[in-house]
Structure formats: structure tokens, C-alpha cells
Design a protein around this motif. Sequence first.
Motif, PDB file in Angstrom:
ATOM      1  N   UNK A 147       0.810  -1.215   0.000  1.00 65.44           N
ATOM      2  CA  UNK A 147       0.000   0.000   0.000  1.00 65.44           C
ATOM      3  C   UNK A 147       0.848   1.272   0.000  1.00 65.44           C
ATOM      4  N   UNK A 148       1.945   1.259  -0.728  1.00 65.61           N
ATOM      5  CA  UNK A 148       2.794   2.431  -0.802  1.00 65.61           C
ATOM      6  C   UNK A 148       3.730   2.621   0.374  1.00 65.61           C
ATOM      7  N   UNK A 149       3.675   1.742   1.355  1.00 66.76           N
ATOM      8  CA  UNK A 149       4.542   1.810   2.523  1.00 66.76           C
ATOM      9  C   UNK A 149       5.669   0.803   2.379  1.00 66.76           C
ATOM     10  N   UNK A 150       6.808   1.102   2.945  1.00 66.76           N
ATOM     11  CA  UNK A 150       7.898   0.134   2.945  1.00 66.76           C
ATOM     12  C   UNK A 150       8.453   0.006   4.360  1.00 66.76           C
ATOM     13  N   UNK A 151       8.960  -1.173   4.640  1.00 66.67           N
ATOM     14  CA  UNK A 151       9.519  -1.454   5.959  1.00 66.67           C
ATOM     15  C   UNK A 151      10.776  -2.293   5.774  1.00 66.67           C
ATOM     16  N   UNK A 152      11.839  -1.912   6.441  1.00 73.15           N
ATOM     17  CA  UNK A 152      13.095  -2.646   6.425  1.00 73.15           C
ATOM     18  C   UNK A 152      13.378  -3.123   7.840  1.00 73.15           C
ATOM     19  N   UNK A 153      13.538  -4.427   8.004  1.00 79.60           N
ATOM     20  CA  UNK A 153      13.681  -5.011   9.335  1.00 79.60           C
ATOM     21  C   UNK A 153      14.845  -6.003   9.343  1.00 79.60           C
ATOM     22  N   UNK A 154      15.726  -5.871  10.328  1.00 76.94           N
ATOM     23  CA  UNK A 154      16.781  -6.854  10.559  1.00 76.94           C
ATOM     24  C   UNK A 154      16.263  -7.838  11.604  1.00 76.94           C
ATOM     25  N   UNK A 155      16.325  -9.135  11.301  1.00 71.87           N
ATOM     26  CA  UNK A 155      15.883 -10.146  12.260  1.00 71.87           C
ATOM     27  C   UNK A 155      17.059 -11.024  12.653  1.00 71.87           C
ATOM     28  N   UNK A 156      17.040 -11.465  13.918  1.00 71.19           N
ATOM     29  CA  UNK A 156      18.070 -12.371  14.426  1.00 71.19           C
ATOM     30  C   UNK A 156      17.434 -13.347  15.399  1.00 71.19           C
ATOM     31  N   UNK A 157      17.715 -14.631  15.199  1.00 68.87           N
ATOM     32  CA  UNK A 157      17.217 -15.661  16.114  1.00 68.87           C
ATOM     33  C   UNK A 157      18.019 -15.585  17.402  1.00 68.87           C
ATOM     34  N   UNK A 158      17.337 -15.359  18.523  1.00 68.19           N
ATOM     35  CA  UNK A 158      18.010 -15.214  19.818  1.00 68.19           C
ATOM     36  C   UNK A 158      17.792 -16.415  20.731  1.00 68.19           C
ATOM     37  N   UNK A 159      16.808 -17.241  20.419  1.00 68.43           N
ATOM     38  CA  UNK A 159      16.579 -18.472  21.181  1.00 68.43           C
ATOM     39  C   UNK A 159      16.030 -19.529  20.225  1.00 68.43           C
ATOM     40  N   UNK A 160      16.643 -20.700  20.265  1.00 69.29           N
ATOM     41  CA  UNK A 160      16.175 -21.811  19.444  1.00 69.29           C
ATOM     42  C   UNK A 160      16.134 -23.055  20.317  1.00 69.29           C
TER      43      UNK A 160
END
Length: 92
Positions: A59-72
Motif C-alpha cells: 500500500x505504498x509503505x515500505x519497511x526494512x527489518x533486521x531479524x536475528x534468532x536469539x533463542x532456538x
Amino acid sequence: MPDIDFTATLSIHAPVHVVFEYCRDPRSIFAGDPTYKVTDATVTPEGVGTRGHLVAKMLGLSEDVAIEYVEVVPDKRIVYEANGRGEIPRHG
């Protein structure tokens, strides 16, 4: 900015181990959803430290996200932290 907690539940009819192994790669979690794309994924053998960059456009919006697994916890859960920013395009 305040912290935001988000929890989602989804029922999948498949063996737990198969689903868990599929989700170990962050590119798999968003597969099939054209809104999201995961790039620069690095999967570690133990899971913790697995990283990826999530880009969402809708919808014309953008999002940039860094993800990191901290518990598995194998065959139980994957917990990840997400840090990012969203943008609203300016017109005019």
C-alpha cells in the motif's frame, strides 16, 4: 519508542520436526507471501545467531527489518528479535 510484543499462533498439520526445520531458515517463514522478501540470510547450525533482512512493501509503505534468532529450542520454538523502520513516501 516503546517496545512492542507480538505473538501469533498458526496450526499446521505436519510433523513438528519437519515444520521446525523449515522455519530454521528465515527465508522460509515468509515464503509464499509476496508482501515480504528476506535477503542476506545467514543460517547457523545451532540456530541462535541466524540472521536475515526483511523487506516489506504494501500500500505504498515500505519497511526494512533486521531479524536475528536469539533463542532456538529444537522442535519447540524459535524466538527472534526484529529491529527496523518504516517509511511513508512523500508526494508533492
